[in-house]
Scaffold this active site. Structure first.
Site, PDB file in Angstrom:
ATOM      1  N   ASP A  13      97.986 103.280  13.777  1.00 39.45           N
ATOM      2  CA  ASP A  13      97.285 103.643  15.011  1.00 39.45           C
ATOM      3  C   ASP A  13      96.373 104.852  14.854  1.00 39.45           C
ATOM      4  O   ASP A  13      96.157 105.598  15.810  1.00 39.45           O
ATOM      5  CB  ASP A  13      98.293 103.898  16.157  1.00 39.45           C
ATOM      6  CG  ASP A  13      99.163 102.690  16.425  1.00 39.45           C
ATOM      7  OD1 ASP A  13      98.678 101.565  16.221  1.00 39.45           O
ATOM      8  OD2 ASP A  13     100.323 102.879  16.838  1.00 39.45           O
ATOM      9  N   LYS A  16      91.804 102.916  13.069  1.00 36.94           N
ATOM     10  CA  LYS A  16      91.129 102.124  12.025  1.00 36.94           C
ATOM     11  C   LYS A  16      90.147 101.125  12.644  1.00 36.94           C
ATOM     12  O   LYS A  16      89.030 100.963  12.174  1.00 36.94           O
ATOM     13  CB  LYS A  16      92.167 101.351  11.182  1.00 36.94           C
ATOM     14  CG  LYS A  16      93.157 102.245  10.471  1.00 36.94           C
ATOM     15  CD  LYS A  16      94.261 101.441   9.826  1.00 36.94           C
ATOM     16  CE  LYS A  16      95.218 100.786  10.802  1.00 36.94           C
ATOM     17  NZ  LYS A  16      96.054 101.708  11.580  1.00 36.94           N
ATOM     18  N   GLY A  40      97.629  96.498  16.122  1.00 35.59           N
ATOM     19  CA  GLY A  40      96.849  96.470  17.356  1.00 35.59           C
ATOM     20  C   GLY A  40      95.668  97.387  17.129  1.00 35.59           C
ATOM     21  O   GLY A  40      95.833  98.594  17.021  1.00 35.59           O
ATOM     22  N   HIS A  41      94.487  96.809  16.941  1.00 36.85           N
ATOM     23  CA  HIS A  41      93.307  97.607  16.628  1.00 36.85           C
ATOM     24  C   HIS A  41      92.369  97.594  17.832  1.00 36.85           C
ATOM     25  O   HIS A  41      91.890  96.541  18.252  1.00 36.85           O
ATOM     26  CB  HIS A  41      92.606  97.045  15.390  1.00 36.85           C
ATOM     27  CG  HIS A  41      93.434  97.192  14.139  1.00 36.85           C
ATOM     28  ND1 HIS A  41      93.036  96.760  12.902  1.00 36.85           N
ATOM     29  CD2 HIS A  41      94.656  97.752  13.951  1.00 36.85           C
ATOM     30  CE1 HIS A  41      93.969  97.049  12.012  1.00 36.85           C
ATOM     31  NE2 HIS A  41      94.974  97.635  12.631  1.00 36.85           N
ATOM     32  N   GLN A 230      98.366  99.054   9.818  1.00 30.10           N
ATOM     33  CA  GLN A 230      99.427 100.061   9.705  1.00 30.10           C
ATOM     34  C   GLN A 230      98.893 101.295   8.958  1.00 30.10           C
ATOM     35  O   GLN A 230      97.704 101.536   8.997  1.00 30.10           O
ATOM     36  CB  GLN A 230     100.678  99.492   9.014  1.00 30.10           C
ATOM     37  CG  GLN A 230     101.430  98.457   9.837  1.00 30.10           C
ATOM     38  CD  GLN A 230     100.847  97.057   9.772  1.00 30.10           C
ATOM     39  OE1 GLN A 230     100.627  96.528   8.699  1.00 30.10           O
ATOM     40  NE2 GLN A 230     100.610  96.444  10.907  1.00 30.10           N
TER      41      GLN A 230
HETATM   42  P1  GDP Z   1      94.440 101.370  14.936  1.00 33.12           P
HETATM   43  O1  GDP Z   1      95.677 100.560  14.981  1.00 33.12           O
HETATM   44  O2  GDP Z   1      94.409 102.306  13.766  1.00 33.12           O
HETATM   45  O3  GDP Z   1      93.169 100.573  15.029  1.00 33.12           O
HETATM   46  O4  GDP Z   1      94.483 102.309  16.227  1.00 33.12           O
HETATM   47  P2  GDP Z   1      94.908 101.856  17.724  1.00 33.12           P
HETATM   48  O5  GDP Z   1      93.806 101.089  18.321  1.00 33.12           O
HETATM   49  O6  GDP Z   1      96.255 101.250  17.733  1.00 33.12           O
HETATM   50  O7  GDP Z   1      95.108 103.262  18.401  1.00 33.12           O
HETATM   51  C1  GDP Z   1      94.082 104.168  18.530  1.00 33.12           C
HETATM   52  C2  GDP Z   1      93.877 104.457  20.029  1.00 33.12           C
HETATM   53  O8  GDP Z   1      93.083 105.619  20.191  1.00 33.12           O
HETATM   54  C3  GDP Z   1      93.125 103.366  20.747  1.00 33.12           C
HETATM   55  O9  GDP Z   1      93.538 103.308  22.075  1.00 33.12           O
HETATM   56  C4  GDP Z   1      91.668 103.824  20.667  1.00 33.12           C
HETATM   57  O10 GDP Z   1      90.855 103.314  21.700  1.00 33.12           O
HETATM   58  C5  GDP Z   1      91.837 105.295  20.802  1.00 33.12           C
HETATM   59  N1  GDP Z   1      90.870 106.120  20.081  1.00 33.12           N
HETATM   60  C6  GDP Z   1      90.259 105.885  18.894  1.00 33.12           C
HETATM   61  N2  GDP Z   1      89.536 106.960  18.524  1.00 33.12           N
HETATM   62  C7  GDP Z   1      89.663 107.861  19.513  1.00 33.12           C
HETATM   63  C8  GDP Z   1      89.165 109.191  19.695  1.00 33.12           C
HETATM   64  O11 GDP Z   1      88.466 109.760  18.875  1.00 33.12           O
HETATM   65  N3  GDP Z   1      89.556 109.831  20.843  1.00 33.12           N
HETATM   66  C9  GDP Z   1      90.364 109.268  21.779  1.00 33.12           C
HETATM   67  N4  GDP Z   1      90.689 109.975  22.847  1.00 33.12           N
HETATM   68  N5  GDP Z   1      90.852 108.022  21.628  1.00 33.12           N
HETATM   69  C10 GDP Z   1      90.501 107.347  20.513  1.00 33.12           C
HETATM   70  P1  IMO Z   2      98.323  99.277  13.373  1.00 34.30           P
HETATM   71  O1  IMO Z   2      97.586  98.368  12.402  1.00 34.30           O
HETATM   72  C1  IMO Z   2     101.875 101.609  14.293  1.00 34.30           C
HETATM   73  C2  IMO Z   2     105.711 100.004  12.956  1.00 34.30           C
HETATM   74  C3  IMO Z   2     106.680  99.517  14.010  1.00 34.30           C
HETATM   75  C4  IMO Z   2     107.997  99.766  13.316  1.00 34.30           C
HETATM   76  C5  IMO Z   2     107.684  99.465  11.858  1.00 34.30           C
HETATM   77  C6  IMO Z   2     108.063  98.066  11.422  1.00 34.30           C
HETATM   78  O2  IMO Z   2      97.976  99.053  14.787  1.00 34.30           O
HETATM   79  O3  IMO Z   2      98.171 100.692  12.913  1.00 34.30           O
HETATM   80  P2  IMO Z   2     107.157  95.634  11.925  1.00 34.30           P
HETATM   81  O4  IMO Z   2     106.816  94.945  13.209  1.00 34.30           O
HETATM   82  O5  IMO Z   2     106.015  95.732  10.974  1.00 34.30           O
HETATM   83  O6  IMO Z   2     108.379  95.070  11.289  1.00 34.30           O
HETATM   84  O7  IMO Z   2     107.557  97.127  12.356  1.00 34.30           O
HETATM   85  O8  IMO Z   2     106.287  99.637  11.715  1.00 34.30           O
HETATM   86  N1  IMO Z   2     104.367  99.398  13.024  1.00 34.30           N
HETATM   87  C7  IMO Z   2     103.270 100.030  13.449  1.00 34.30           C
HETATM   88  N2  IMO Z   2     103.126 101.264  13.968  1.00 34.30           N
HETATM   89  N3  IMO Z   2     100.788 100.821  14.106  1.00 34.30           N
HETATM   90  C8  IMO Z   2     100.920  99.606  13.552  1.00 34.30           C
HETATM   91  O9  IMO Z   2      99.858  98.828  13.215  1.00 34.30           O
HETATM   92  C9  IMO Z   2     102.218  99.123  13.242  1.00 34.30           C
HETATM   93  N4  IMO Z   2     102.715  97.984  12.727  1.00 34.30           N
HETATM   94  C10 IMO Z   2     104.027  98.151  12.587  1.00 34.30           C
HETATM   95  O10 IMO Z   2     106.549 100.240  15.199  1.00 34.30           O
HETATM   96  O11 IMO Z   2     108.333 101.123  13.404  1.00 34.30           O
HETATM   97 MG    MG Z   3      97.242 100.136  16.312  1.00 32.49          MG
END
Ligand code: GDP
Ligand code: IMO
Ligand code: MG
Length: 429
Positions: A13, A16, A40-41, A230
């Site tokens: 998270d 990416k 979840g991207h 991840q």
């Molecule tokens: P990923 O899994 O690495 O793609 O990241 P996620 O989408 O799960 O989580 C990142 C969260 O932060 C999302 O809700 C984005 O919309 C948000 N986000 C990304 N960059 C920024 C930033 O620079 N500032 C803020 N406030 N939110 C951001």
């Molecule tokens: P993105 O790509 C954050 C965590 C889960 C759990 C552990 C194992 O959005 O960054 P799993 O379902 O893979 O067996 O869970 O890894 N986890 C993540 N945490 N971002 C993710 O993906 C994750 N994918 C799995 O919360 O602790």
């Molecule tokens: Mg994510």
């Protein structure tokens, strides 16, 4: 041509998806190399927010090819839903979407098994997303898994029902009551029907020999960006085992998950938050339980994109970050969610661990068992809103000092900062 890589350096998270979307115009092909719908991207632009789970984050540019690599595991039910969701916003995800025939399938019973293993672990459960990740990768390595290419076989259903039977027997042995378990709020039998339907739907997509496609594309001068899921601290080999996911989230996953040889890896962009989060169980040395952590969670909307769970929050951990940089051969860094720290008058950075064996800058073998006290460096906060930042010159001097400190400590240049979820809230130096 070489394949550039974007991957996460923390516990996932990091943002990416946003950075892949921002960089997509510079590439022809965006390829996911591992993970599954546990990811979840999030991508935001024009006041809309999209969350992708399996589809690569280059999908919002119609002329770009998006490839799901062999290292990915794919749930046809979730995959179809993702495509339909995008279609509702007028985005045609299918014309330029390719799926490796060698990617493995997550079946409904993999999802049940995920829940069964978590139930068995009780207090020491991982906090899995329950998307079937562990059991599917287990079957892949056990050489009993089903691959995307298998759905084209006449006997696919026989293969599927054999595997299903094995899983049900295993669950009986584990005394897991599968009947009472809902998958995405749907009873098993109904879910399975829809899953089988989605398998038929998958046959209409472009299923390819992705490794040949990629090699030929590179030879033809196409630019390829590999998208990780991840983060390195969740890597099955290098993360905080056993509180990890079941794939190689780090650089090796690009080679095994796309069929790219190491000599073909170009720039490796490591994405990290200006602070740190983790969702699920496991060690997190710089975690903040009080006001500071709560403030990060609220300002950063730190709730899981896949499960909605509150994310644990804490300060940036340079010990873990340097480790991730080392493992991945990161050539440039991207700092995310900088705006979340706008209100903090002082910012801490974990810069060493004190363990029973003394001070260290290394990640210990079992940092769950170790009684770690983090050694912090305190820096000033910039206490200015970063909203509307247009150029590097406008960056607060104190934020520049924060960036300088990270660059000096890691020895790697920070190529940009992100200061909001929207595409436009990004500064590339
Ligand atoms: P990923 O899994 O690495 O793609 O990241 P996620 O989408 O799960 O989580 C990142 C969260 O932060 C999302 O809700 C984005 O919309 C948000 N986000 C990304 N960059 C920024 C930033 O620079 N500032 C803020 N406030 N939110 C951001
Ligand atoms: P993105 O790509 C954050 C965590 C889960 C759990 C552990 C194992 O959005 O960054 P799993 O379902 O893979 O067996 O869970 O890894 N986890 C993540 N945490 N971002 C993710 O993906 C994750 N994918 C799995 O919360 O602790
Ligand atoms: Mg994510």
């Amino acid at each position: 041509m070489k394949v550039d890589v974007i991957l996460g350096l923390q516990w996932g998270d990091e943002g990416k998806g946003k950075i892949v979307d921002v960089m997509t115009p510079q590439y022809d092909i965006i390829a996911r190399f591992q993970g599954g719908p546990n990811a979840g991207h999030t991508i935001e632009f024009k006041n809309r927010k999209y969350v992708l789970h399996t589809i690569p984050s280059g999908i919002f540019y119609p002329k770009k090819t998006n490839l799901v690599g062999n290292g990915v595991i794919l749930d046809p039910f979730i995959f179809r839903k993702e495509i339909i969701n995008l279609a509702e916003y007028g985005i045609d995800a299918t014309s330029n979407l390719l799926v490796s025939k060698k990617a493995h399938l997550i079946t409904p019973t993999h999802r049940l098994l995920d829940a069964a293993y978590e139930a068995l672990k009780g207090e020491s459960r991982i906090g899995s997303t329950l998307k079937g990740i562990g059991p599917t990768y287990t079957d892949k390595v056990a050489r009993i898994g089903l691959r995307v290419g298998d759905i084209l076989r006449d006997d696919f259903r026989v293969m599927y029902f054999n595997l299903r039977e094995n899983h049900l027997r295993l669950m009986q042995f584990m005394e897991f009551n599968a009947d009472s378990f809902l998958i995405d709020d749907i009873p098993f039998n109904r879910y399975e029907e829809q899953w089988l339907d989605a398998v038929d739907y998958m046959k209409t997509l472009k299923l390819v020999d992705a490794e040949y496609f990629l090699h030929r594309s590179l030879a033809a001068g196409k630019r390829v960006l590999a998208e990780g899921a991840q983060g390195t601290m969740l890597d099955v080999d290098f993360g905080s085992y056993p509180f990890v996911t079941s794939s190689n989230t780090s650089i090796g996953g690009v080679c095994s998950g796309l069929g790219i040889n190491p000599g073909n890896i170009g720039e490796v962009t490591g994405v990290f938050k200006a602070y740190c989060t983790r969702v699920g169980s496991g060690p997190f040395p710089t975690e903040q339980f009080g006001d500071q952590g709560d403030k990060m969670r609220e300002r950063g909307h730190e709730y899981g994109s896949t499960t909605g769970r509150p994310r644990r929050c804490g300060w940036l951990d340079l010990v873990a970050l340097k480790y991730a940089i080392m493992i991945n051969g990161v050539t440039r860094l991207f700092m995310m969610k900088t705006d979340v720290l706008d209100d903090f008058s002082r910012i801490l950075i974990g810069n060493g661990y004190m363990t029973g064996k003394g001070k260290t800058g290394d990640v210990p073998f079992d940092f769950l068992q170790e009684d770690i006290k983090v050694i912090y460096k305190e820096l000033r906060g910039w206490e200015t809103s970063l909203k509307g930042l247009k150029s590097k010159d406008e960056m607060p001097v104190v934020l520049q000092e924060y960036v300088d400190f990270i660059e000096k400590e890691t020895g790697i240049p920070v190529m940009g900062v992100s200061f909001g979820p929207d595409r436009t809230q990004t500064l590339i130096f």
